[in-house]
Design an enzyme around this catalytic site. Structure first.
Site, PDB file in Angstrom:
ATOM      1  N   TYR A 198      23.246  14.670  59.284  1.00  0.00           N
ATOM      2  CA  TYR A 198      23.425  14.332  60.729  1.00  0.00           C
ATOM      3  C   TYR A 198      22.381  14.915  61.525  1.00  0.00           C
ATOM      4  O   TYR A 198      21.618  15.962  61.075  1.00  0.00           O
ATOM      5  CB  TYR A 198      24.864  14.915  61.300  1.00  0.00           C
ATOM      6  CG  TYR A 198      24.833  16.458  61.530  1.00  0.00           C
ATOM      7  CD1 TYR A 198      24.553  16.989  62.781  1.00  0.00           C
ATOM      8  CD2 TYR A 198      25.557  17.406  60.547  1.00  0.00           C
ATOM      9  CE1 TYR A 198      24.610  18.260  62.814  1.00  0.00           C
ATOM     10  CE2 TYR A 198      25.624  18.658  60.799  1.00  0.00           C
ATOM     11  CZ  TYR A 198      25.213  19.124  61.924  1.00  0.00           C
ATOM     12  OH  TYR A 198      25.263  20.539  62.445  1.00  0.00           O
ATOM     13  N   CYS A 199      21.881  14.511  62.670  1.00  0.00           N
ATOM     14  CA  CYS A 199      20.876  15.045  63.553  1.00  0.00           C
ATOM     15  C   CYS A 199      21.276  14.976  64.990  1.00  0.00           C
ATOM     16  O   CYS A 199      22.347  14.400  65.146  1.00  0.00           O
ATOM     17  CB  CYS A 199      19.678  14.490  63.039  1.00  0.00           C
ATOM     18  SG  CYS A 199      19.357  12.665  63.086  1.00  0.00           S
ATOM     19  N   THR A 200      20.351  14.850  65.627  1.00  0.00           N
ATOM     20  CA  THR A 200      20.550  14.687  67.074  1.00  0.00           C
ATOM     21  C   THR A 200      20.970  13.328  67.554  1.00  0.00           C
ATOM     22  O   THR A 200      21.980  12.923  68.390  1.00  0.00           O
ATOM     23  CB  THR A 200      19.397  14.952  68.157  1.00  0.00           C
ATOM     24  OG1 THR A 200      18.904  16.473  67.626  1.00  0.00           O
ATOM     25  CG2 THR A 200      19.551  15.020  69.440  1.00  0.00           C
TER      26      THR A 200
END
Length: 346
Positions: A198-200
């Site tokens: 996951y990331c922003t």
């Protein structure tokens, strides 16, 4: 000839933003798709978005587009309709900010880059179309309850520090290009487990999921729309958030609160705090976490040396700032690295 670049000073543009009376909506989106002529695509995009009074930062490359922008609310539908006229962007999900004052950007900048995410990948066999499976917020929460799930945060240290998913593993590096091989190495003994990246907003974890599959991993997932989309789904559907704290964002807000948990500490006094700021000394500009008490004590500076520096005559400050390379100037306690010191002292 159409104007394809801004010609007004940054100071005046920021003043104009704060004089606006209409509320703006902050949006992020990305898409991996082939763009044969990025410069021509960039110029056409600039003209269309300028008419809609869009502000923000957009990167265009042969591999696609990455955008963080704001738009007056009355122009939101027109923006969406325009983007959907581009075949590869038709039906594109637009991530709307959760905690937003509309003052995130004050100018439109569209730049052509080699890649929309600098990844360091040189293997010609790497294929972005072979990527991990999308998971939505409900699926993310369900997978997080599974002991055989490994959650990997593909953001930088300063982003992870103020907020992350429960059980999330940090890949301790300051650049995405370093994180990719590190993630493969860290997880090499867990190739058969469920791995969620996951990331922003989704752009980094989507590429990371493809890279993991490229390196022999089997059950790879990535969070659709990243933390921003997850937070909105959780809010709209009344679910418990497995992401705690703040989501760091790369605009003037420097963060949007997802839960009330404060999991970071002031880098000066050690008290609970999660507000990022840039050092008020323009010769330093260090990104760090500062509580309200220290902000008052140090006048927004990261150190006594910088506080003393900002009270010097402006001409002396300019002379001392000459030749100082701030680079990517970020406080990172995990790597025991501080900003380069100015000659004036600390």
């Amino acid at each position: 000839m159409a104007i394809l670049h801004n010609r007004v000073s940054q100071k005046e543009l920021k003043e104009r933003l704060y004089q606006e009376t209409e509320t703006r909506t902050t949006i992020s989106f990305y898409q991996y798709f082939p763009i044969p002529d990025p410069q021509a695509f960039r110029d056409e995009l600039y003209q269309a978005l300028q008419v809609l009074k869009v502000f923000g930062r957009i990167y265009v490359a042969h591999e696609g587009i990455n955008a963080q922008i704001s738009v007056p609310q009355s122009h939101y539908e027109a923006l969406q309709q325009y983007l959907y006229t581009i075949p590869a962007l038709n039906g594109l999900r637009l991530n709307i900010a959760v905690d937003d004052d509309g003052k995130s950007f004050w100018v439109l900048k569209i730049k052509v880059r080699d890649k929309i995410v600098a990844d360091g990948i040189t293997d010609p066999a790497f294929d972005m179309s072979n990527k991990g499976k999308y998971v939505n917020a409900a699926q993310m929460n369900e997978l997080l309850n599974d002991p055989d799930t490994i959650v990997v945060d593909m953001r930088n240290h300063y982003e992870y520090e103020v907020g992350h998913f429960v059980k999330a593993i940090e890949v301790p590096s300051d650049t995405f290009r370093e994180q990719l091989p590190m993630a493969v190495d860290m997880l090499k003994d867990h190739q058969d487990k469920n791995i969620i990246m996951y990331c922003t907003g989704g752009i980094r974890c989507e590429k990371a999921s493809a890279y993991m599959l490229h390196n022999g991993f089997k059950n790879v997932f990535h969070l659709e729309g990243g933390i921003i989309n997850y937070a909105r789904q959780v809010k709209d559907q009344g679910m418990d958030s497995k992401f705690i704290g703040k989501n760091f964002v790369f605009d003037d807000r420097l963060g949007e609160r997802i839960t009330e948990d404060v999991i970071a500490k002031c880098h000066q006094c050690g008290k609970p705090a999660d507000n990022h700021t840039n050092c008020a000394n323009e010769g330093c500009h260090l990104l760090f976490i500062q509580c309200e008490a220290c902000a008052q004590q140090y006048e927004g500076c990261c150190s006594k040396g910088c506080q003393d520096f900002i009270h010097l005559p402006e001409e002396e400050q300019k002379e001392l700032r000459k030749g100082v390379d701030k680079g990517s100037n970020v406080f990172n306690k995990s790597r025991a690295r501080l900003r380069p010191k100015l000659k004036h002292g600390d």
